[in-house]
Design a protein around this motif. Structure first.
Motif, PDB file in Angstrom:
ATOM      1  N   ALA A 246       0.880  -1.345   0.043  1.00 11.92           N
ATOM      2  CA  ALA A 246       0.005  -0.068  -0.088  1.00 11.92           C
ATOM      3  C   ALA A 246       0.835   1.272   0.032  1.00 11.92           C
ATOM      4  N   PHE A 247       2.163   1.018   0.281  1.00  8.55           N
ATOM      5  CA  PHE A 247       3.063   2.428   0.370  1.00  8.55           C
ATOM      6  C   PHE A 247       4.255   2.443  -0.670  1.00  8.55           C
ATOM      7  N   THR A 248       4.259   1.026  -1.327  1.00  5.38           N
ATOM      8  CA  THR A 248       5.522   0.955  -2.259  1.00  5.38           C
ATOM      9  C   THR A 248       5.278  -0.066  -3.280  1.00  5.38           C
ATOM     10  N   ASP A 249       5.680   0.247  -4.499  1.00  4.83           N
ATOM     11  CA  ASP A 249       5.428  -0.540  -5.740  1.00  4.83           C
ATOM     12  C   ASP A 249       6.672  -1.714  -5.607  1.00  4.83           C
ATOM     13  N   HIS A 250       7.412  -1.605  -4.631  1.00  6.21           N
ATOM     14  CA  HIS A 250       8.719  -2.554  -4.730  1.00  6.21           C
ATOM     15  C   HIS A 250       8.578  -3.509  -3.563  1.00  6.21           C
ATOM     16  N   ALA A 251       7.325  -3.450  -2.957  1.00  5.10           N
ATOM     17  CA  ALA A 251       7.573  -4.583  -2.122  1.00  5.10           C
ATOM     18  C   ALA A 251       6.579  -5.943  -2.640  1.00  5.10           C
ATOM     19  N   ILE A 252       6.836  -7.138  -2.320  1.00  2.00           N
ATOM     20  CA  ILE A 252       6.021  -8.380  -2.725  1.00  2.00           C
ATOM     21  C   ILE A 252       5.097  -8.652  -1.587  1.00  2.00           C
ATOM     22  N   CYS A 253       3.941  -8.855  -1.626  1.00  2.00           N
ATOM     23  CA  CYS A 253       3.067  -8.761  -0.705  1.00  2.00           C
ATOM     24  C   CYS A 253       2.129 -10.234  -0.815  1.00  2.00           C
ATOM     25  N   PRO A 254       1.734 -11.012   0.337  1.00  3.24           N
ATOM     26  CA  PRO A 254       0.524 -12.115   0.223  1.00  3.24           C
ATOM     27  C   PRO A 254      -0.686 -11.319  -0.479  1.00  3.24           C
ATOM     28  N   LEU A 255      -1.293 -12.209  -1.094  1.00  2.32           N
ATOM     29  CA  LEU A 255      -2.723 -12.187  -1.335  1.00  2.32           C
ATOM     30  C   LEU A 255      -3.564 -12.893  -0.317  1.00  2.32           C
ATOM     31  N   PRO A 256      -4.856 -12.532   0.050  1.00  4.25           N
ATOM     32  CA  PRO A 256      -5.688 -13.549   1.028  1.00  4.25           C
ATOM     33  C   PRO A 256      -6.207 -14.785   0.407  1.00  4.25           C
ATOM     34  N   PRO A 257      -6.026 -15.841   1.059  1.00  4.71           N
ATOM     35  CA  PRO A 257      -6.551 -17.098   0.513  1.00  4.71           C
ATOM     36  C   PRO A 257      -8.095 -16.868   0.467  1.00  4.71           C
ATOM     37  N   GLN A 258      -8.730 -17.772  -0.315  1.00  8.13           N
ATOM     38  CA  GLN A 258     -10.251 -17.309  -0.779  1.00  8.13           C
ATOM     39  C   GLN A 258     -11.239 -17.257   0.547  1.00  8.13           C
ATOM     40  N   GLN A 259     -10.697 -18.221   1.739  1.00  3.71           N
ATOM     41  CA  GLN A 259     -11.255 -18.231   2.760  1.00  3.71           C
ATOM     42  C   GLN A 259     -11.237 -17.108   3.668  1.00  3.71           C
ATOM     43  N   ASN A 260     -10.364 -16.241   3.342  1.00  2.00           N
ATOM     44  CA  ASN A 260     -10.159 -14.940   4.076  1.00  2.00           C
ATOM     45  C   ASN A 260     -10.898 -13.633   3.415  1.00  2.00           C
ATOM     46  N   ILE A 261     -11.461 -13.993   2.231  1.00  2.00           N
ATOM     47  CA  ILE A 261     -12.105 -12.802   1.498  1.00  2.00           C
ATOM     48  C   ILE A 261     -13.541 -12.988   2.034  1.00  2.00           C
ATOM     49  N   LEU A 262     -13.879 -11.792   2.748  1.00  2.03           N
ATOM     50  CA  LEU A 262     -15.204 -11.704   3.609  1.00  2.03           C
ATOM     51  C   LEU A 262     -16.211 -10.869   3.117  1.00  2.03           C
ATOM     52  N   PRO A 263     -17.415 -11.374   3.126  1.00  7.00           N
ATOM     53  CA  PRO A 263     -18.507 -10.930   2.393  1.00  7.00           C
ATOM     54  C   PRO A 263     -19.413  -9.627   3.115  1.00  7.00           C
ATOM     55  N   PHE A 264     -18.498  -9.045   3.881  1.00  7.26           N
ATOM     56  CA  PHE A 264     -19.258  -8.045   4.548  1.00  7.26           C
ATOM     57  C   PHE A 264     -18.024  -7.079   4.851  1.00  7.26           C
ATOM     58  N   ARG A 265     -18.517  -5.831   5.467  1.00  2.27           N
ATOM     59  CA  ARG A 265     -17.753  -4.705   5.576  1.00  2.27           C
ATOM     60  C   ARG A 265     -17.139  -4.823   7.084  1.00  2.27           C
ATOM     61  N   ILE A 266     -15.816  -4.562   7.210  1.00  4.23           N
ATOM     62  CA  ILE A 266     -15.121  -4.443   8.559  1.00  4.23           C
ATOM     63  C   ILE A 266     -14.691  -2.681   8.771  1.00  4.23           C
ATOM     64  N   GLU A 267     -15.482  -2.085   9.242  1.00  4.20           N
ATOM     65  CA  GLU A 267     -15.357  -0.613   9.552  1.00  4.20           C
ATOM     66  C   GLU A 267     -14.430  -0.251  10.803  1.00  4.20           C
ATOM     67  N   ALA A 268     -13.141  -0.917  10.659  1.00  6.08           N
ATOM     68  CA  ALA A 268     -12.276  -1.031  11.801  1.00  6.08           C
ATOM     69  C   ALA A 268     -10.825  -0.858  11.397  1.00  6.08           C
ATOM     70  N   GLY A 269      -9.777  -0.357  12.068  1.00  6.17           N
ATOM     71  CA  GLY A 269      -8.430  -0.566  11.563  1.00  6.17           C
ATOM     72  C   GLY A 269      -7.906   0.542  10.552  1.00  6.17           C
ATOM     73  N   GLU A 270      -6.984   0.365   9.904  1.00  6.37           N
ATOM     74  CA  GLU A 270      -6.366   1.447   9.173  1.00  6.37           C
ATOM     75  C   GLU A 270      -7.046   1.467   7.655  1.00  6.37           C
ATOM     76  N   LEU A 271      -6.897   2.731   7.399  1.00  2.52           N
ATOM     77  CA  LEU A 271      -7.672   3.316   6.040  1.00  2.52           C
ATOM     78  C   LEU A 271      -6.541   3.372   5.105  1.00  2.52           C
ATOM     79  N   LEU A 272      -6.977   3.623   3.678  1.00  5.87           N
ATOM     80  CA  LEU A 272      -6.069   3.811   2.816  1.00  5.87           C
ATOM     81  C   LEU A 272      -5.194   4.950   3.411  1.00  5.87           C
ATOM     82  N   PRO A 273      -3.707   4.933   2.913  1.00  8.61           N
ATOM     83  CA  PRO A 273      -2.873   5.999   3.118  1.00  8.61           C
ATOM     84  C   PRO A 273      -3.041   6.887   2.390  1.00  8.61           C
ATOM     85  N   GLN A 274      -2.553   8.277   2.952  1.00 10.74           N
ATOM     86  CA  GLN A 274      -2.766   9.325   1.956  1.00 10.74           C
ATOM     87  C   GLN A 274      -1.369   9.668   1.266  1.00 10.74           C
ATOM     88  N   LEU A 275      -1.098   9.163   0.238  1.00  4.91           N
ATOM     89  CA  LEU A 275       0.314   9.146  -0.478  1.00  4.91           C
ATOM     90  C   LEU A 275       0.551  10.648  -1.235  1.00  4.91           C
TER      91      LEU A 275
END
Length: 275
Positions: A246-275
């Protein structure tokens, strides 16, 4: 069996002052880690490597052209056994030093150089220690704190370890070994979250919810499980945070497994960074 349930509601929640203080301390530490000289705000390059010698610097006549640092930094030597060193213009050989839980690294000429290996493929990762973005980054943004999203979930061990393929943002697939899952209910639906990584001695969950691509980072967010004991684990989504990508194009991050893609909103935690 009854599983722990979320009770998140749109109403303004009551927040215990002790919990608010603990969360503020966590957020301050999160910001300090992000803005550290080995954080994610100053990563300028990631260049694939092969064993051998490579001229390194920001000038165009180098084998590995950097976007920061001196025109001719030196000659990077990567041995067949995976050890790396930098021969400077003065002839000194500076070894990359092994680090616990982080890539081998070398601090030189205002840069932090790292030997980053993903699925056996080495790369040179470069951080500009005094990058303006790192120096000028102000703060992180969060959803309003909601203690109802601090869940004490069931912590279930699998009968035997399970292998799971994980996709990365660069298209490479990785394999992880699962030993547990966290189980809770949301709106009457059973949710099984899989911890795909172990970081800082804690299980880490990579997940995506219906806020992704709008209020939160599109690919995923991360969450550490806490206080795993007596068949339970704490999932405090107020501490959900953005991945390095979310902060750099030079990092390599894992994507969530299918089981961890949730069909509802979690309105808690960190928002998109202001780059």
């Amino acid at each position: 069996m009854l599983w722990p349930q979320t009770t998140a509601t749109p109403e303004q929640p009551m927040i215990d002052p002790a919990y608010a203080d603990t969360l503020a301390d966590w957020r301050a530490a999160r910001l300090a880690d992000l803005a550290a000289e080995d954080g994610w705000l100053n990563l300028t390059d990631r260049l694939e490597l092969t064993p051998g010698t490579h001229r390194v610097g920001s000038a165009a006549d180098n084998d590995l052209v950097l976007t920061a640092g001196p025109a001719h930094l030196g000659v990077l030597v990567l041995d067949d056994d995976g050890r790396a060193s930098l021969r400077t213009e003065g002839g000194a050989a500076l070894p990359f030093q092994p680090q616990p839980e982080t890539p081998a690294r070398l601090r030189h000429a205002g840069l932090l150089l790292e030997l980053h290996v993903v699925e056996g493929a080495p790369a040179l990762r470069v951080r500009d220690i005094d990058a303006p973005y790192r120096r000028n980054f102000n703060d992180l943004r969060y959803f309003p704190t909601n203690p109802a999203w601090c869940i004490r979930a069931a912590w279930q061990a699998f009968d035997a370890p399970q292998a799971l393929a994980i996709d990365m943002v660069n298209g490479v697939a990785s394999s992880v070994t699962l030993t547990h899952r966290a189980v809770f209910q949301h709106d009457g639906q059973r949710i099984d979250l899989l911890p795909t990584h172990l970081k800082q001695g804690k299980p880490m969950f990579v997940f995506r919810d219906r806020t992704a691509g709008q209020e939160t980072y599109a690919a995923s967010r991360f969450l550490f499980g806490e206080d795993a004991s007596d068949g339970q684990i704490t999932l405090d989504f107020n501490k959900a945070f953005n991945p390095p990508c979310a902060f750099t194009d030079h990092a390599i991050c894992p994507l969530p497994p299918q089981q961890n893609i949730l069909p509802f909103r979690i309105e808690a935690g960190e928002l998109l960074p202001q780059l």
